[in-house]
Each structure stands twice: as structure tokens, then as C-alpha cells.
Design a protein around this motif. Structure first.
Motif, PDB file in Angstrom:
ATOM      1  N   ASN A  39      10.242  -5.726 -12.685  1.00  0.00           N
ATOM      2  CA  ASN A  39      11.400  -5.637 -11.776  1.00  0.00           C
ATOM      3  C   ASN A  39      11.090  -5.008 -10.609  1.00  0.00           C
ATOM      4  O   ASN A  39      12.048  -4.477  -9.557  1.00  0.00           O
ATOM      5  CB  ASN A  39      12.331  -4.789 -12.715  1.00  0.00           C
ATOM      6  N   HIS A  40       9.644  -4.761 -10.128  1.00  0.00           N
ATOM      7  CA  HIS A  40       9.545  -3.881  -9.079  1.00  0.00           C
ATOM      8  C   HIS A  40       8.257  -4.726  -8.255  1.00  0.00           C
ATOM      9  O   HIS A  40       7.205  -3.974  -7.722  1.00  0.00           O
ATOM     10  CB  HIS A  40       9.053  -2.553  -9.555  1.00  0.00           C
ATOM     11  N   VAL A  41       8.497  -5.727  -7.761  1.00  0.00           N
ATOM     12  CA  VAL A  41       7.617  -6.445  -7.089  1.00  0.00           C
ATOM     13  C   VAL A  41       7.860  -6.159  -5.590  1.00  0.00           C
ATOM     14  O   VAL A  41       9.193  -6.701  -4.941  1.00  0.00           O
ATOM     15  CB  VAL A  41       7.420  -8.052  -7.430  1.00  0.00           C
ATOM     16  N   HIS A  42       6.918  -5.882  -4.871  1.00  0.00           N
ATOM     17  CA  HIS A  42       7.215  -5.619  -3.351  1.00  0.00           C
ATOM     18  C   HIS A  42       6.673  -7.060  -2.555  1.00  0.00           C
ATOM     19  O   HIS A  42       5.815  -7.777  -3.192  1.00  0.00           O
ATOM     20  CB  HIS A  42       6.316  -4.565  -2.605  1.00  0.00           C
ATOM     21  N   THR A  43       7.601  -7.408  -1.606  1.00  0.00           N
ATOM     22  CA  THR A  43       7.231  -8.487  -0.787  1.00  0.00           C
ATOM     23  C   THR A  43       6.781  -8.113   0.579  1.00  0.00           C
ATOM     24  O   THR A  43       6.750  -7.003   1.046  1.00  0.00           O
ATOM     25  CB  THR A  43       8.347  -9.357  -0.926  1.00  0.00           C
ATOM     26  N   ILE A  44       6.695  -9.328   1.677  1.00  0.00           N
ATOM     27  CA  ILE A  44       6.349  -9.005   2.766  1.00  0.00           C
ATOM     28  C   ILE A  44       7.370  -8.423   3.693  1.00  0.00           C
ATOM     29  O   ILE A  44       7.120  -7.793   4.667  1.00  0.00           O
ATOM     30  CB  ILE A  44       6.018 -10.544   3.426  1.00  0.00           C
ATOM     31  N   TYR A  45       8.586  -8.207   2.929  1.00  0.00           N
ATOM     32  CA  TYR A  45       9.601  -7.664   3.805  1.00  0.00           C
ATOM     33  C   TYR A  45       9.417  -6.001   3.777  1.00  0.00           C
ATOM     34  O   TYR A  45      10.345  -5.433   4.351  1.00  0.00           O
ATOM     35  CB  TYR A  45      11.092  -7.974   3.205  1.00  0.00           C
ATOM     36  N   GLY A 362       9.302  -1.676 -14.258  1.00  0.00           N
ATOM     37  CA  GLY A 362       8.621  -2.395 -13.415  1.00  0.00           C
ATOM     38  C   GLY A 362       7.245  -1.819 -12.632  1.00  0.00           C
ATOM     39  O   GLY A 362       7.096  -0.592 -13.180  1.00  0.00           O
ATOM     40  N   VAL A 363       6.555  -2.684 -12.091  1.00  0.00           N
ATOM     41  CA  VAL A 363       5.117  -2.050 -11.702  1.00  0.00           C
ATOM     42  C   VAL A 363       5.333  -2.752 -10.292  1.00  0.00           C
ATOM     43  O   VAL A 363       5.527  -3.821  -9.770  1.00  0.00           O
ATOM     44  CB  VAL A 363       4.001  -2.993 -12.667  1.00  0.00           C
ATOM     45  N   ASP A 364       4.870  -1.688  -9.281  1.00  0.00           N
ATOM     46  CA  ASP A 364       5.086  -1.934  -7.921  1.00  0.00           C
ATOM     47  C   ASP A 364       3.909  -2.862  -7.459  1.00  0.00           C
ATOM     48  O   ASP A 364       2.607  -2.196  -7.488  1.00  0.00           O
ATOM     49  CB  ASP A 364       5.260  -0.723  -7.097  1.00  0.00           C
ATOM     50  N   ILE A 365       4.081  -3.952  -7.277  1.00  0.00           N
ATOM     51  CA  ILE A 365       2.869  -5.099  -6.829  1.00  0.00           C
ATOM     52  C   ILE A 365       2.872  -5.022  -5.355  1.00  0.00           C
ATOM     53  O   ILE A 365       3.958  -5.304  -4.526  1.00  0.00           O
ATOM     54  CB  ILE A 365       3.176  -6.304  -7.290  1.00  0.00           C
ATOM     55  N   ASN A 366       1.757  -4.604  -4.923  1.00  0.00           N
ATOM     56  CA  ASN A 366       1.536  -4.605  -3.334  1.00  0.00           C
ATOM     57  C   ASN A 366       0.153  -4.707  -2.935  1.00  0.00           C
ATOM     58  O   ASN A 366      -0.135  -4.640  -1.668  1.00  0.00           O
ATOM     59  CB  ASN A 366       2.303  -3.253  -2.842  1.00  0.00           C
ATOM     60  N   THR A 367      -0.531  -5.150  -3.762  1.00  0.00           N
ATOM     61  CA  THR A 367      -2.073  -5.736  -3.448  1.00  0.00           C
ATOM     62  C   THR A 367      -2.548  -6.744  -4.086  1.00  0.00           C
ATOM     63  O   THR A 367      -1.945  -7.033  -5.441  1.00  0.00           O
ATOM     64  CB  THR A 367      -3.138  -4.373  -3.937  1.00  0.00           C
TER      65      THR A 367
END
Length: 456
Positions: A39-45, A362-367
Motif C-alpha cells: 500500500n505504499h509504492v512511490h511513483t514518479i509523482y 506497506g513498503v515504500d518503493i522508491n529505488t
């Protein structure tokens, strides 16, 4: 459209979605679903190697059942994420993440601010915390954009101040200087409702350092002039001349070891800065039937993404903090199972239950090195986190449906005071909503029928 268009930040959301659907028409082989979600995926935004469409595709390739976007100070990718998740057969939850001052300035001045001088989940500044707002109804996205606009503007101004600090250091090293518009705004989605973050700045600085020192061992030697402390693993990554993720790897190290040298503390929204108070964000979230969450970090021993040092955070005063969250109306607490120990998660579960808070994972995906899977969610003692995720899937769709003209009944958000299930315990509400969420996605249950199940 080509498959590469799916992850093209220069393409429009519609073009990326068309490319995704064209890719799906080729019938790619996907694994079976696993009992996991993110529930915690970061995107290009905010900052990420993934567009919302690509994030949804990666989630499906990982076998997830639900994917959620949480961008910093932006929900501009929410519509694309919702459509992309539906296209690949996943449930979705959309939201944003922001930094807040825990206490209003007046409470600090009058001595009613017990957490003002404590480091919570923000490594950079005491008294400031990260929180999320999730499960945003689609018709509330314009209100979210309007609410976040001054925050995004203020954050860009603060980033420009940090660029000045970074350029002083780059200049001393003989490196090319950072241009805010070209190197930071230009690599972001700021002009399309996205946010500029510290990671954009550190990525720009990383590129300048790579340009100055080159790749491989010459880069590792050059970084010694910045005083960065490199583990053997990181030294090997940064010394690899063929490393395809070099910028991401270097910015992760700089975030953990160097950011404090250029950092400018965010100011309060009322003072022209970017940080509202926690109570203000809770009130806004509830006004649009979204779910505000405190983002628990917990004491860190080792960071899986390499961007946090071993450090103490909330654990020494966690009982007091969670009680406070319940008192000010925070309905949920979110955390990342891969970052926390079994003991930490058991403690959160007990405190959340005692204070009436929903647990959100959720796991923050940013790499690009991170995996979308969260295998911890297959453990029996964490099954309630999967139920909470499915409850939020139902919440987002039902809260939206009950805001529309087609519905003339009571509001259907999970935490709406007037909800037909408001009198039930949180556990019972989650059980009902999670069953509906699964039916919406896995059985194709029409939303009006789902609403009738909750209302009835």
C-alpha cells in the motif's frame, strides 16, 4: 505504443495506460497470486523509477493482490494507479504522504506539546512527523490537489535553499553546479501535480559527483572528500563501473550520511512553509472520507534501502504516543513489516487494538533495487494486515460511491461517523469491509451491490 511507454515519465497517463493494455493483450505470463499487498509504492509523482502504470505492472509480476500509491505531497498519480491496477486485476488504494508538525505553535508556546522536542519518525527534525492519507475517493482528488498546492510550492522553495547549500560544496569540489529548473524540476513531475523532494536534490547532486569523479573506484575515492561512511557492500556497488542503479545507490548513501549538511528545516504552513499540523491533516482527510494514518518507524537497526542510519525513534515512548494519536482522532497507524522486528510489530498490534487504531501495512518503493513483495504478510500473525488492506480497497470505492448522486443513503467510508456500521467494533467493521473488498476485485461484485451489503 511500445512496452517502454508504460514507464515513460514524458508520456501522458493515457498513453501509459494504453501501452499497458497493449502489453496485456500479448498475454504475458504472470505468477499466481500470493497473500501479499503493498500500500505504499512511490511513483514518479514524488520520487521513484516507476510510473503508476509500471508500478501496477510490477506489482502484478510480483504476484501481489493489492497495490497502493502514496506519493509525497501529491495524489496526482492516483487516477493512473487505479486504472492500471484494475487493468492487471489488482485491488488498489491511493493516497499521499506528508510531513506535519505534531503540535500547533500555540500548544508549544503554552507548554502543551509533549512530543515537540522528541524525534518521532522523521530522522531530520524533532517534533515533525510523517503521516499518510489513504483510501482517497476519486471525486475528492481535486480537493486534495488544491489542499496540497501551497505545500508543494513551499517545498520547492525550501529545496532551492538546499540547492544553494549543495552548490557551495559542489563548487569546492570543482563539480558542475545544480540548476533548480533543469536538474530538479525538470526531472520531476512538479509541473503535472507532482512534488519535488530531497531525493530529487540528492539525485541531481549524485549525478554531478559522478560527472566530476567518473565511475568506479575514482568515484569511491572522490566521495572520500565528502566524508561519506561507506560499508563494504555500498563501496562495491559504487565502485562498479557497470552499475545500472548508480545514481539511486549514491543518493541513498547521501540521504543517510550527508543530507544533514545541506538540510533546511521545513517551516509551518501558517508561516509560509510546507508543514500543516497533524490535527489539520486529520481533519482534512476526514472531510473527504479518506483515512489518515500515523507512519510508525520504530528504532532502526539496519535499513533495507540504505537511506537510514541505525538510530532510535519512537519506541521509548510508544505507549504514550499511540494513546495521544487516539486522543486526537487518528484512526490508523501504518508501518512497514520488512523494516520492523516481530517484537515491534506485536507491540504495535497490541497498542493499536488498545487505542482503537487500524493497522495498515506497506513498503515504500522508491529505488529499482527494491522488490514489491512483502513475504512477511504470509505469516499467520500478520493476517489482519491483509484484511485491513482489503477493507481499504472496499473503503475507497464505497466512500466514492456514497458521495455520488446515485446513492441516497448513509456515508459508506470505513470511519464515517454516519456509516451504517459505525456502531460495530473496528474489528467487526474491518471483517465486513475486507470481505466486500475481496468480492469487488476477485469476483467482480458491482459497487452498488457492495454498497447494499454494507448498508444492509
Amino acid at each position: 505504443m511500445t512496452p517502454t511507454t508504460i514507464n515513460d515519465p514524458l508520456a501522458t497517463p493515457l498513453e501509459r495506460l494504453d501501452a499497458l493494455r497493449a502489453h496485456l493483450a500479448t498475454h504475458p505470463a504472470f505468477p499466481g497470486f500470493v497473500t501479499e499487498s503493498n500500500n505504499h509504492v512511490h511513483t514518479i509523482y514524488s520520487f521513484s523509477p516507476y510510473t503508476p502504470a509500471m508500478a501496477a505492472l510490477r506489482a502484478r509480476e510480483a504476484g501481489l493482490t493489492v497495490v497502493g500509491s502514496v506519493d509525497h505531497d501529491s495524489a496526482a498519480g492516483a487516477a493512473e494507479m487505479t486504472a492500471a491496477a484494475a487493468a492487471v486485476g489488482l485491488g488498489s488504494v491511493t493516497g499521499f504522504e506528508c510531513r506535519v508538525y505534531v503540535h500547533p505553535a500555540v500548544d508549544v508556546a503554552e507548554g502543551r506539546a509533549p512530543f515537540h522536542d522528541r524525534k518521532l519518525n522523521n530522522p531530520d527534525t524533532a517534533g515533525i512527523a510523517y503521516m499518510t492519507v489513504q483510501g482517497i475517493p476519486a471525486s475528492a482528488r481535486d480537493a486534495v490537489a488544491e489542499y496540497l498546492a501551497p505545500i508543494r510550492e513551499a517545498r520547492l522553495k525550501r529545496t532551492a535553499q538546499m540547492v544553494d547549500n549543495a552548490n557551495e560544496i559542489l563548487g569546492r569540489l570543482g563539480a558542475e553546479l545544480i540548476d533548480v529548473e533543469r536538474d530538479i524540476v525538470g526531472r520531476s513531475q512538479f509541473l503535472h501535480g507532482g512534488t519535488v523532494t530531497e531525493r530529487h536534490l540528492l539525485a541531481a547532486m549524485a549525478d554531478k559527483l559522478i560527472g566530476r569523479f567518473g565511475r568506479g573506484e575514482s568515484l569511491v575515492a572522490g566521495l572520500g572528500e565528502l566524508g561519506l561512511q561507506l560499508s563494504d557492500k555500498v563501496r562495491a556497488q559504487l565502485g562498479d563501473v557497470d552499475n545500472p542503479h548508480l545514481t539511486f545507490d549514491l543518493l541513498g548513501v547521501m540521504k543517510a550520511e550527508f543530507l544533514d549538511q545541506i538540510y533546511v528545516v521545513p517551516q509551518r504552513l501558517e508561516d509560509g512553509g510546507e508543514c500543516p499540523t497533524m490535527a489539520e491533516v486529520i481533519a482534512f482527510a476526514k472531510s473527504i472520507s479518506a483515512i489518515p494514518c500515523y507512519a510508525y518507524l520504530g528504532d532502526v537497526t539496519a535499513s533495507p534501502t540504505g537511506d537510514k542510519k541505525a538510530e532510535k525513534f519512537e519506541d521509548d515512548f510508544l505507549d504514550e504516543l499511540v494513546e495521544f494519536l487516539g486522543q486526537i482522532g487518528m484512526p490508523a497507524i501504518t508501518y512497514m513489516p520488512p523494516r520492523n522486528t516481530a517484537e515491534q510489530m506485536a507491540r504495535i498490534a497490541e497498542l493499536a487494538d488498545r487505542n482503537g487504531l487500524l493497522e495498515v501495512s506497506g513498503v515504500d518503493i522508491n529505488t529499482p533495487r527494491q522488490v514489491f513483495n512483502c513475504p512477511e504478510l504470509q505469516r499467520p500473525e500478520l493476517a489482519h494486515l491483509n484484511d485491513a488492506t482489503w477493507a481499504m480497497v472496499a473503503h475507497e470505492q464505497l466512500a466514492e460511491f456514497s458521495r455520488g448522486a446515485e446513492w441516497d443513503g448513509r456515508p459508506l467510508g470505513l470511519f464515517d461517523d454516519g456509516s451504517p456500521l459505525a456502531g460495530l467494533s473496528l474489528k467487526d467493521r474491518v471483517k465486513r469491509y475486507s470481505a466486500v473488498g475481496r468480492s469487488l476485485v476477485q469476483e467482480g461484485l458491482p459497487v452498488p451491490e457492495a454498497a447494499a451489503r454494507i448498508a444492509g
